[in-house]
Design an enzyme around this catalytic site. Structure first.
Site, PDB file in Angstrom:
ATOM      1  CB  CYS A 161       3.625   3.782  29.324  1.00 36.57           C
ATOM      2  SG  CYS A 161       2.907   4.998  29.247  1.00 36.57           S
ATOM      3  CB  CYS A 202      -4.526   0.574  33.622  1.00 36.26           C
ATOM      4  SG  CYS A 202      -3.769   2.326  34.279  1.00 36.26           S
ATOM      5  CB  CYS A 223      -0.309   1.167  25.561  1.00 38.43           C
ATOM      6  SG  CYS A 223      -1.822   1.839  25.341  1.00 38.43           S
TER       7      CYS A 223
END
Length: 100
Positions: free
Chosen positions: A76, A58, A78
């Site tokens: 991830c 993202c 994060c």
């Protein structure tokens, strides 16, 4: 790897399992729209295939490989999620489906 490239089944399974375990550990829930979860998991799996790490799909990175080599900040889960329980991807939300 391009955005149209399908990640491997192994990476998709790995990331789905990881996300589910992290949700249980963190007390978070899936997004109420499964398409959101699927898109983020797809991006994570693609990055695992390309870079060997679940780099957050993202974010914008001028050089993804440099990001992978330089830090773990955007892997991830994060740093924002680990430190503040803030998931900008909406992969991890409250039980009510709201952003954390």
């Amino acid at each position: 790897m391009t955005a149209q490239t399908q990640p491997s089944d192994a990476s998709l399974t790995r990331m789905r399992n990881y996300v589910e375990r992290y949700r249980q550990k963190s007390g978070t829930s899936p997004h109420p729209n499964p398409d959101v979860t699927d898109a983020v998991v797809f991006g994570l799996a693609s990055n695992v295939d390309e870079f060997g790490r679940p780099l957050c799909p993202c974010n914008y990175y001028p050089d993804k490989q440099a990001e992978v080599d330089a830090s773990r900040r955007w892997f991830c889960a994060c740093d924002e999620m680990k430190g503040y329980k803030y998931c900008h991807c909406l992969l991890l939300v409250t039980r009510e489906g709201e952003p954390i």
